[in-house]
Design a protein around this motif. Structure first.
Motif, PDB file in Angstrom:
ATOM      1  N   ILE A  23       0.832  -1.202   0.000  1.00 59.23           N
ATOM      2  CA  ILE A  23       0.000   0.000   0.000  1.00 59.23           C
ATOM      3  C   ILE A  23       0.866   1.252   0.000  1.00 59.23           C
ATOM      4  O   ILE A  23       0.671   2.176  -0.797  1.00 59.23           O
ATOM      5  N   VAL A  24       1.851   1.288   0.895  1.00 61.63           N
ATOM      6  CA  VAL A  24       2.728   2.460   0.993  1.00 61.63           C
ATOM      7  C   VAL A  24       3.541   2.621  -0.290  1.00 61.63           C
ATOM      8  O   VAL A  24       3.674   3.727  -0.818  1.00 61.63           O
ATOM      9  N   ALA A  25       4.085   1.515  -0.804  1.00 56.41           N
ATOM     10  CA  ALA A  25       4.942   1.585  -1.993  1.00 56.41           C
ATOM     11  C   ALA A  25       4.176   2.116  -3.196  1.00 56.41           C
ATOM     12  O   ALA A  25       4.657   3.002  -3.920  1.00 56.41           O
ATOM     13  N   ILE A  26       2.985   1.592  -3.433  1.00 62.93           N
ATOM     14  CA  ILE A  26       2.205   2.004  -4.608  1.00 62.93           C
ATOM     15  C   ILE A  26       1.794   3.469  -4.495  1.00 62.93           C
ATOM     16  O   ILE A  26       2.000   4.265  -5.419  1.00 62.93           O
ATOM     17  N   LEU A  41      13.403   9.045 -13.570  1.00 63.72           N
ATOM     18  CA  LEU A  41      13.247   7.593 -13.652  1.00 63.72           C
ATOM     19  C   LEU A  41      14.038   6.897 -12.544  1.00 63.72           C
ATOM     20  O   LEU A  41      13.543   5.974 -11.886  1.00 63.72           O
ATOM     21  N   VAL A  42      15.286   7.344 -12.350  1.00 62.18           N
ATOM     22  CA  VAL A  42      16.102   6.776 -11.282  1.00 62.18           C
ATOM     23  C   VAL A  42      15.478   7.082  -9.922  1.00 62.18           C
ATOM     24  O   VAL A  42      15.474   6.239  -9.024  1.00 62.18           O
ATOM     25  N   ASN A  43      14.929   8.277  -9.795  1.00 63.87           N
ATOM     26  CA  ASN A  43      14.285   8.669  -8.542  1.00 63.87           C
ATOM     27  C   ASN A  43      13.102   7.761  -8.225  1.00 63.87           C
ATOM     28  O   ASN A  43      12.905   7.328  -7.088  1.00 63.87           O
ATOM     29  N   ARG A  44      12.301   7.459  -9.261  1.00 64.88           N
ATOM     30  CA  ARG A  44      11.136   6.590  -9.071  1.00 64.88           C
ATOM     31  C   ARG A  44      11.571   5.191  -8.622  1.00 64.88           C
ATOM     32  O   ARG A  44      11.002   4.621  -7.686  1.00 64.88           O
ATOM     33  N   ALA A  45      12.612   4.658  -9.272  1.00 67.93           N
ATOM     34  CA  ALA A  45      13.120   3.343  -8.886  1.00 67.93           C
ATOM     35  C   ALA A  45      13.704   3.374  -7.476  1.00 67.93           C
ATOM     36  O   ALA A  45      13.575   2.411  -6.708  1.00 67.93           O
ATOM     37  N   LEU A  97       5.542  11.693  -9.367  1.00 68.29           N
ATOM     38  CA  LEU A  97       4.845  12.588 -10.290  1.00 68.29           C
ATOM     39  C   LEU A  97       5.100  14.045  -9.914  1.00 68.29           C
ATOM     40  O   LEU A  97       5.506  14.850 -10.747  1.00 68.29           O
ATOM     41  N   GLY A  98       4.855  14.364  -8.671  1.00 67.88           N
ATOM     42  CA  GLY A  98       4.852  15.765  -8.264  1.00 67.88           C
ATOM     43  C   GLY A  98       6.045  16.236  -7.475  1.00 67.88           C
ATOM     44  O   GLY A  98       6.128  17.418  -7.141  1.00 67.88           O
ATOM     45  N   GLY A  99       7.009  15.349  -7.147  1.00 71.30           N
ATOM     46  CA  GLY A  99       8.192  15.767  -6.413  1.00 71.30           C
ATOM     47  C   GLY A  99       7.859  16.317  -5.044  1.00 71.30           C
ATOM     48  O   GLY A  99       6.877  15.917  -4.409  1.00 71.30           O
ATOM     49  N   SER A 115      11.488   8.661   1.801  1.00 71.17           N
ATOM     50  CA  SER A 115      11.854   8.094   0.502  1.00 71.17           C
ATOM     51  C   SER A 115      12.296   9.186  -0.467  1.00 71.17           C
ATOM     52  O   SER A 115      13.194   8.961  -1.290  1.00 71.17           O
ATOM     53  N   THR A 116      11.693  10.374  -0.382  1.00 74.45           N
ATOM     54  CA  THR A 116      12.128  11.487  -1.233  1.00 74.45           C
ATOM     55  C   THR A 116      13.559  11.882  -0.913  1.00 74.45           C
ATOM     56  O   THR A 116      14.387  12.093  -1.810  1.00 74.45           O
ATOM     57  N   SER A 117      13.863  11.998   0.382  1.00 78.26           N
ATOM     58  CA  SER A 117      15.225  12.371   0.785  1.00 78.26           C
ATOM     59  C   SER A 117      16.235  11.306   0.371  1.00 78.26           C
ATOM     60  O   SER A 117      17.297  11.609  -0.176  1.00 78.26           O
TER      61      SER A 117
END
Length: 639
Positions: free
Chosen positions: A158-161, A374-378, A169-171, A347-349
């Motif tokens: 749930i958290v990952a998705i 893309l790397v950020n999303r992965a 998407l929005g940073g 996760s953003t940091s």
């Protein structure tokens, strides 16, 4: 319709709303600053909500209530007070932090010390962010397991998705505005639960006799209310163990950088501190009521009773509202919101360290913004998956938070804070303090976890109180000795490294190289028409988006710029090139990669009183770029 299906419907609607916010802000991203720092346009209220939400995990809330139940107000030093003090301390540090030209702490430390420290600090921060996320996954797992009997992997899914969708998407825009919604859910949940638990006691329910509210609070012993009941030495140990790590956490620094001005950043931190103070006060009310409902838990004492105290609120919700599945689902959503609001920040940091400080800095310096995202999303997914694995290794919620904090305190508190205020700090000293602190602290944590039986006092603490907190005082002390000692016996830092941090050094190094410009020149007029300008607070954000006729060699470009003018420097590697012409480095022109292979972004963030001068300097930088590309017969156009 059963309770689980109601929960799924409510969760789907909630996540859809978060993703819609991410999609909305995705269309507003025009620069690297927009994605990682929300365009530096965040006001104090939004910043306060986000700061509060980021430090209130679902697991943290449950653990705090458990601590209150077993130890009373004396337990505030294990989590509550350091949270509040750290945010207030950051409100004072804002002026120094806000004007530094960096997006991440590893980038900042490379500017201060050189490339030797960027990779290790990026790796350490990633580990710390994973450990913080462990507490969120563990907390939500406990919620879903108690309410619906779900496997812990569902919590991670749930958290990952949800988080990976709206964050990538929005940073940081999406993180901050969804945090506002998530904090509101959490605040409403805790206040409702306070009324529910106190009301249950007052009315008589769940095997309790009805007593008045005044009796409920009057029955609490005087020792329970004493915030210093654990003794002053323990208060000091907790403070020195936790506050340094939380002051130097990367995520609140990124939010300070995202604020529109110093006043907004400072006010936002203060508002966040006040908000979490209110929530923790409400948690104390809940704990008092739960102690009356479940007196057997308080009788277990600490630490043996924590296994029952942490899920006590969840047990209450399940029993009290068994016939009201909507209330149970609302409770699950409220705690899921708390988990997401923290995980998105962590996760953003962590992902910014992986994508910007590792991938772009060391693997592909000419990575475009599209590749970085893309790397950020992965990276977001990697951090959440790693945290899921960690949640099975460190099942204690608050222990995961504290271990992460202790590693941060021992690893980079002295190199970071020393670099801001002590000119004599050197790259060798920073590297030594960072590595020694990290290795020692990780070894002490491992030793403690291996030798401590379940629900028992930590092994190291049983040897001597000074070793409490997995021996963090020892780790910090050795880090400090290495940092200061090695710095004093090694060569001082260069002026290029000192310039962003000490204005007098920057003035000595700066160059006045902006040529005189005829403002009626058609080329200058065309330049101004294509220059994106936004004013936020005391600064303007100038950006010029360019596209070349052919794919460019980023390394060749940076080297030729240095030949054209000695003002061009690369203090953080090839990914960002600065035109160092005056003491305010944030206002200096910087060149970065754009979205595509042929895109280049020129940007500067001058104070409003120097706006005209900086526009002319940006035009000078643009002409120097044209000169470099002209040597290769490559055309450059406005986007």
């Amino acid at each position: 319709m059963d309770g689980y299906n109601i929960f799924l419907i409510m969760l789907s609607v909630y996540i859809a709303g978060l993703v819609a916010i991410g999609w909305y802000f995705n269309n507003k991203q025009k620069s690297i600053t927009d994605f990682w720092l929300a365009g530096r346009r965040i006001g104090p209220s939004a910043l306060g909500f986000s700061a509060a939400a980021s430090w209130l995990t679902a697991g943290g809330i449950l653990a705090v209530i458990g601590y209150y139940m077993l130890q009373g107000m004396g337990s505030i030093w294990a989590f509550v007070a350091p949270n509040i003090i750290s945010l207030l301390f950051l409100s004072v540090l804002v002026k120094k932090i806000k004007n530094l030209p960096a997006i991440t702490q590893p980038e900042l430390l490379e500017q201060r010390y050189g490339s030797i420290v960027r990779l290790p600090i990026a790796l350490i921060i990633t580990v710390v962010m994973i450990l913080f996320s462990v507490s969120d996954i563990t907390g939500l797992s406990l919620v879903l397991q108690t309410f619906y009997g779900l496997d812990p992997l569902y919590a991670a899914a749930i958290v990952a998705i949800a988080v990976s969708l709206y964050v990538t998407l929005g940073g940081l825009y999406a993180v901050i505005w969804t945090d506002t919604i998530q904090f509101s859910f959490l605040a409403l949940f805790t206040i409702v639960m306070a009324f529910a638990t106190v009301g249950t006691v007052a009315n008589g329910g769940l095997n309790t006799s009805a007593i008045s509210v005044s009796q409920l609070f009057g029955n609490v012993s005087g020792d329970w209310w004493n915030p210093f009941s654990i003794g002053l030495p323990m208060v000091l140990i907790f403070s020195f163990a936790l506050i340094p790590g939380w002051i130097t956490e990367q995520d609140p620094w990124q939010k300070v950088w995202a604020a529109k001005d110093e006043k907004s950043a400072s006010a936002g931190m203060i508002i966040g501190a006040l908000m979490i103070t209110v929530i923790f006060a409400v948690c104390a009310v809940i704990a008092i009521a739960l102690n009356d409902i479940y007196p057997e838990i308080a009788g277990m004492g600490y630490p043996a009773g924590m296994a029952s105290a942490e899920p006590a609120l969840l047990s209450f919700v399940s029993e009290r509202f068994a016939s009201a599945p909507v209330v149970v689902a609302f409770s699950a959503i409220g705690l899921a919101a708390a988990s997401m609001s923290c995980t998105d920040t962590f996760s953003t940091s962590g992902a910014s360290c992986i994508s910007r400080d590792i991938y772009q800095r060391y693997i592909k310096p000419d990575a475009t913004m599209k590749e970085m995202m893309l790397v950020n999303r992965a990276s977001v997914l990697f951090i959440i998956l790693a945290a899921t694995v960690g949640s099975f290794i460190i099942p204690n919620i608050l222990d995961a938070i504290q271990i992460a904090t202790f590693i941060a305190s021992s690893s980079y508190f002295f190199p970071l804070m020393g670099g801001l205020y002590w000119k004599r700090a050197t790259k060798e000293g920073a590297f030594a303090g960072m590595v020694i602190g990290f290795i020692v602290q990780v070894a002490l944590v491992a030793l403690d976890l291996i030798n401590t039986p379940p629900l028992a006092t930590n092994y190291l603490e049983s040897i001597h109180p000074i070793l409490m907190g997995h021996g963090v005082i020892v780790g910090m002390s050795l880090s400090a000795i290495a940092f200061f000692g090695v710095s004093l016996i090694t060569k001082p830092s260069s002026k290029v490294n000192l310039a962003p941090f000490f204005e007098e050094e920057a003035k000595e190094l700066s160059r006045s190289e902006t040529r005189k410009i005829n403002e009626k020149d058609p080329e200058y007029s065309a330049f101004l028409k294509n220059l994106n300008e936004k004013v936020t607070g005391e600064r303007a954000h100038l950006q010029l988006n360019l596209r070349t006729s052919e794919n460019l060699s980023w390394q060749e470009l940076t080297e030729k710029l240095k030949v054209v003018s000695p003002a061009w420097v690369t203090p953080t590697g090839l990914d960002s090139v600065y035109r160092l012409t005056h003491g305010d480095m944030l206002a200096c022109v910087a060149v970065t990669r754009g979205t595509g292979e042929r895109d280049i972004w020129l940007k500067a963030e001058p104070r409003l009183e120097t706006l005209g001068t900086q526009k002319r300097e940006l035009f000078t930088a643009y002409e120097e770029l044209k000169n470099v590309f002209g040597q290769k017969n490559v055309k450059i156009d406005y986007i």
